[in-house]
Design a protein around this motif. Structure first.
Motif, PDB file in Angstrom:
ATOM      1  N   GLN A 108       0.827  -1.199   0.000  1.00 52.41           N
ATOM      2  CA  GLN A 108       0.000   0.000   0.000  1.00 52.41           C
ATOM      3  C   GLN A 108       0.865   1.254   0.000  1.00 52.41           C
ATOM      4  O   GLN A 108       1.685   1.456   0.888  1.00 52.41           O
ATOM      5  N   ILE A 109       0.640   2.125  -0.981  1.00 51.43           N
ATOM      6  CA  ILE A 109       1.419   3.351  -1.075  1.00 51.43           C
ATOM      7  C   ILE A 109       0.569   4.603  -0.850  1.00 51.43           C
ATOM      8  O   ILE A 109       1.105   5.701  -0.691  1.00 51.43           O
ATOM      9  N   GLY A 110      -0.759   4.463  -0.825  1.00 52.31           N
ATOM     10  CA  GLY A 110      -1.611   5.624  -0.636  1.00 52.31           C
ATOM     11  C   GLY A 110      -2.928   5.277   0.030  1.00 52.31           C
ATOM     12  O   GLY A 110      -3.362   4.127   0.018  1.00 52.31           O
ATOM     13  N   VAL A 111      -3.554   6.296   0.644  1.00 56.53           N
ATOM     14  CA  VAL A 111      -4.890   6.179   1.226  1.00 56.53           C
ATOM     15  C   VAL A 111      -5.768   7.192   0.505  1.00 56.53           C
ATOM     16  O   VAL A 111      -5.501   8.394   0.550  1.00 56.53           O
ATOM     17  N   ALA A 112      -6.800   6.729  -0.186  1.00 62.29           N
ATOM     18  CA  ALA A 112      -7.645   7.609  -0.997  1.00 62.29           C
ATOM     19  C   ALA A 112      -8.226   8.737  -0.150  1.00 62.29           C
ATOM     20  O   ALA A 112      -8.756   8.505   0.940  1.00 62.29           O
ATOM     21  N   SER A 113      -8.134   9.959  -0.683  1.00 60.11           N
ATOM     22  CA  SER A 113      -8.507  11.121   0.113  1.00 60.11           C
ATOM     23  C   SER A 113      -9.484  12.063  -0.584  1.00 60.11           C
ATOM     24  O   SER A 113     -10.521  12.400  -0.024  1.00 60.11           O
ATOM     25  N   PRO A 154      -6.768  14.024 -11.742  1.00 61.30           N
ATOM     26  CA  PRO A 154      -6.210  13.016 -10.837  1.00 61.30           C
ATOM     27  C   PRO A 154      -6.810  13.112  -9.442  1.00 61.30           C
ATOM     28  O   PRO A 154      -7.166  14.200  -8.977  1.00 61.30           O
ATOM     29  N   ALA A 155      -6.941  11.984  -8.788  1.00 61.88           N
ATOM     30  CA  ALA A 155      -7.402  11.944  -7.397  1.00 61.88           C
ATOM     31  C   ALA A 155      -6.204  12.066  -6.466  1.00 61.88           C
ATOM     32  O   ALA A 155      -5.068  11.774  -6.844  1.00 61.88           O
ATOM     33  N   GLY A 156      -6.469  12.485  -5.238  1.00 58.82           N
ATOM     34  CA  GLY A 156      -5.401  12.674  -4.262  1.00 58.82           C
ATOM     35  C   GLY A 156      -5.430  11.617  -3.172  1.00 58.82           C
ATOM     36  O   GLY A 156      -6.512  11.148  -2.754  1.00 58.82           O
ATOM     37  N   TYR A 157      -4.264  11.254  -2.710  1.00 64.60           N
ATOM     38  CA  TYR A 157      -4.094  10.224  -1.683  1.00 64.60           C
ATOM     39  C   TYR A 157      -3.124  10.723  -0.609  1.00 64.60           C
ATOM     40  O   TYR A 157      -2.231  11.522  -0.904  1.00 64.60           O
ATOM     41  N   THR A 158      -3.302  10.243   0.602  1.00 64.76           N
ATOM     42  CA  THR A 158      -2.274  10.448   1.614  1.00 64.76           C
ATOM     43  C   THR A 158      -1.127   9.498   1.297  1.00 64.76           C
ATOM     44  O   THR A 158      -1.338   8.300   1.113  1.00 64.76           O
ATOM     45  N   ARG A 159       0.077  10.038   1.233  1.00 63.64           N
ATOM     46  CA  ARG A 159       1.254   9.230   0.907  1.00 63.64           C
ATOM     47  C   ARG A 159       1.647   8.410   2.134  1.00 63.64           C
ATOM     48  O   ARG A 159       2.015   8.974   3.174  1.00 63.64           O
ATOM     49  N   VAL A 160       1.574   7.096   2.025  1.00 61.05           N
ATOM     50  CA  VAL A 160       1.804   6.224   3.179  1.00 61.05           C
ATOM     51  C   VAL A 160       3.214   6.390   3.744  1.00 61.05           C
ATOM     52  O   VAL A 160       3.405   6.382   4.963  1.00 61.05           O
ATOM     53  N   THR A 161       4.201   6.576   2.882  1.00 63.06           N
ATOM     54  CA  THR A 161       5.573   6.718   3.392  1.00 63.06           C
ATOM     55  C   THR A 161       5.736   7.973   4.250  1.00 63.06           C
ATOM     56  O   THR A 161       6.620   8.028   5.103  1.00 63.06           O
ATOM     57  N   SER A 162       4.857   8.973   4.036  1.00 64.55           N
ATOM     58  CA  SER A 162       4.947  10.204   4.836  1.00 64.55           C
ATOM     59  C   SER A 162       4.410  10.017   6.253  1.00 64.55           C
ATOM     60  O   SER A 162       4.740  10.808   7.145  1.00 64.55           O
ATOM     61  N   VAL A 163       3.564   9.017   6.438  1.00 65.86           N
ATOM     62  CA  VAL A 163       2.966   8.786   7.758  1.00 65.86           C
ATOM     63  C   VAL A 163       3.285   7.387   8.267  1.00 65.86           C
ATOM     64  O   VAL A 163       2.624   6.879   9.173  1.00 65.86           O
ATOM     65  N   LEU A 164       4.306   6.773   7.698  1.00 63.16           N
ATOM     66  CA  LEU A 164       4.623   5.384   8.017  1.00 63.16           C
ATOM     67  C   LEU A 164       4.939   5.182   9.495  1.00 63.16           C
ATOM     68  O   LEU A 164       4.452   4.235  10.125  1.00 63.16           O
ATOM     69  N   ASP A 165       5.754   6.055  10.060  1.00 64.07           N
ATOM     70  CA  ASP A 165       6.112   5.913  11.476  1.00 64.07           C
ATOM     71  C   ASP A 165       4.886   6.024  12.365  1.00 64.07           C
ATOM     72  O   ASP A 165       4.724   5.261  13.331  1.00 64.07           O
ATOM     73  N   TRP A 166       4.005   6.982  12.046  1.00 71.72           N
ATOM     74  CA  TRP A 166       2.796   7.144  12.861  1.00 71.72           C
ATOM     75  C   TRP A 166       1.903   5.912  12.738  1.00 71.72           C
ATOM     76  O   TRP A 166       1.356   5.438  13.747  1.00 71.72           O
ATOM     77  N   ILE A 167       1.743   5.388  11.545  1.00 77.66           N
ATOM     78  CA  ILE A 167       0.908   4.195  11.345  1.00 77.66           C
ATOM     79  C   ILE A 167       1.442   3.029  12.165  1.00 77.66           C
ATOM     80  O   ILE A 167       0.691   2.361  12.886  1.00 77.66           O
ATOM     81  N   LYS A 168       2.727   2.781  12.053  1.00 75.06           N
ATOM     82  CA  LYS A 168       3.311   1.628  12.745  1.00 75.06           C
ATOM     83  C   LYS A 168       3.210   1.776  14.259  1.00 75.06           C
ATOM     84  O   LYS A 168       2.888   0.818  14.971  1.00 75.06           O
ATOM     85  N   LYS A 169       3.480   2.968  14.764  1.00 73.63           N
ATOM     86  CA  LYS A 169       3.425   3.176  16.202  1.00 73.63           C
ATOM     87  C   LYS A 169       1.999   3.080  16.715  1.00 73.63           C
ATOM     88  O   LYS A 169       1.720   2.424  17.730  1.00 73.63           O
ATOM     89  N   THR A 170       1.059   3.705  16.005  1.00 75.74           N
ATOM     90  CA  THR A 170      -0.345   3.725  16.449  1.00 75.74           C
ATOM     91  C   THR A 170      -0.986   2.351  16.359  1.00 75.74           C
ATOM     92  O   THR A 170      -1.739   1.936  17.228  1.00 75.74           O
ATOM     93  N   ALA A 171      -0.675   1.625  15.286  1.00 78.88           N
ATOM     94  CA  ALA A 171      -1.279   0.304  15.080  1.00 78.88           C
ATOM     95  C   ALA A 171      -0.594  -0.792  15.889  1.00 78.88           C
ATOM     96  O   ALA A 171      -1.083  -1.920  15.930  1.00 78.88           O
ATOM     97  N   GLY A 172       0.524  -0.472  16.514  1.00 77.24           N
ATOM     98  CA  GLY A 172       1.178  -1.440  17.399  1.00 77.24           C
ATOM     99  C   GLY A 172       2.244  -2.289  16.726  1.00 77.24           C
ATOM    100  O   GLY A 172       2.597  -3.347  17.238  1.00 77.24           O
ATOM    101  N   PHE A 173       2.807  -1.813  15.590  1.00 77.85           N
ATOM    102  CA  PHE A 173       3.892  -2.551  14.952  1.00 77.85           C
ATOM    103  C   PHE A 173       5.193  -2.406  15.738  1.00 77.85           C
ATOM    104  O   PHE A 173       6.078  -3.227  15.629  1.00 77.85           O
ATOM    105  N   GLN A 174       5.297  -1.297  16.488  1.00 73.57           N
ATOM    106  CA  GLN A 174       6.537  -1.052  17.230  1.00 73.57           C
ATOM    107  C   GLN A 174       6.232  -0.421  18.574  1.00 73.57           C
ATOM    108  O   GLN A 174       5.142  -0.094  18.896  1.00 73.57           O
TER     109      GLN A 174
END
Length: 330
Positions: A292-297, A310-330
């Motif tokens: 997954q590289i984007g979240v439809a926005s 073109p449609a816009g997406y949240t760039r996953v690599t820009s929020v990767l640390d927040w996703i992993k920390k919040t979801a419990g990956f780290q």
């Protein structure tokens, strides 16, 4: 209108729409409808790539960028052959907008996210206990119905798994600058989702991917959103191939200064995401499966059927640390 005022009005509008309106929607279902200001650029807008069933074409904007190798799920062929090998956006047929219906198990990470039981959004299973979606799909609502393992939005099937959640966390910086900056959230499931060929997690980018733009890659968007601007939400999951384009090109379609580095844009001249697809995953195919590289926005104020928007997406690599920390990956 200021971006913060626009965001506040949209949040109120979404709640009102979800609870009171019942126009083209079935059973009160409302497709998340977020549209952003159109370009104030007087120059001619660039032309987006046209999906082609047999050959990949080089576009002018690609000449000045390093093109990534396209990662294709399967060869895209229109159900009806038109002149030039393209499918006109307004042609009849199944689509997200000019897409095709998904086969069961094609996107096992795909989640249906219903805000307060009526607002239709998409999401992706990133852990057995966590679904990644858009913050704009969670902030106005208090309860979320999550459906996994099915291509049907309302019909029952033997593979469907459904659960209700009351716990969602949006990115802490969402809404501070503008409505759709860092438009990402996580819905936590009250119990682990089962795993099967119909339900599985999607891979997130690795630390080695953080510097990648994915420009030129063929990605895929799927969802139950509108198949046309005036349509209801789709009953069957739709998907379409889209091309990741440079932000420098995308910003010409929107109000000056709106497109930022934490966003990613993708689309084709005749296909792409539409309302109700918010929160769904933009994925590329790798040797190990989907990433997954984007979240439809958001989509253009001109709507989904306007060609070349073109449609816009949240760039996953820009929020990767927040996703992993919040979801419990780290």
């Amino acid at each position: 209108m200021g971006a913060h005022i626009l965001c506040a009005l949209l949040s109120v509008l979404l709640v009102v729409m979800a609870k009171e309106r019942n126009t083209t929607e079935d059973s009160g279902a409302v497709c998340q409808y977020l549209m952003l200001p159109e370009s104030n650029n007087a120059d001619p807008l660039p032309e987006l790539p046209t999906p082609h069933p047999d050959a990949e074409e080089m576009w002018a904007w690609q000449l000045d960028v390093t093109k990534a190798e396209p990662e294709v799920v399967e060869e895209y062929r229109p159900t009806i052959a038109y002149e030039g090998g393209i499918v006109p956006m307004r042609a009849s047929g199944h689509r997200i907008v000019d897409g095709r219906p998904a086969m069961a198990g094609l996107f096992p990470h795909q989640a249906l996210v219903l805000g307060d039981g009526v607002n239709v959004c998409g999401g992706s299973l990133i852990r057995r206990t966590a679904v990644l979606t858009a913050a704009s799909c969670t902030v106005p609502y208090s309860k979320f119905t999550i459906r996994l393992g099915t291509i049907h939005r309302t019909e029952e099937s033997g593979s469907v798994w459904e659960v209700e959640s009351v716990w969602a966390i949006a990115h802490p910086e969402y809404n501070k600058k503008s409505c759709l900056y860092l438009d990402v959230a996580i819905v936590f499931l009250p119990e682990p989702a089962p795993q099967s060929k119909f339900i599985n997690v999607v891979a997130l980018p690795s630390s080695r991917d953080v510097s990648k733009t994915f420009v030129g890659s063929t990605a895929h968007i799927s969802g139950w959103g509108r198949t046309a601007d005036a349509s209801a939400c789709s009953e069957v999951l739709q998907w379409a191939p889209v091309t990741v384009i440079p932000n420098s090109i995308c910003e010409q379609f929107y109000k000056r200064g709106f497109i930022v580095d934490s966003m990613l844009c993708a689309g084709n001249k005749y296909s792409g995401a539409c309302s109700g697809d918010s929160g769904s995953a933009l994925v590329v195919k790798t040797k190990k499966g989907y990433k997954q590289i984007g979240v439809a926005s958001f989509v253009s104020v001109k709507g989904c059927e306007e060609t070349g928007q073109p449609a816009g997406y949240t760039r996953v690599t820009s929020v990767l640390d927040w996703i992993k920390k919040t979801a419990g990956f780290q």
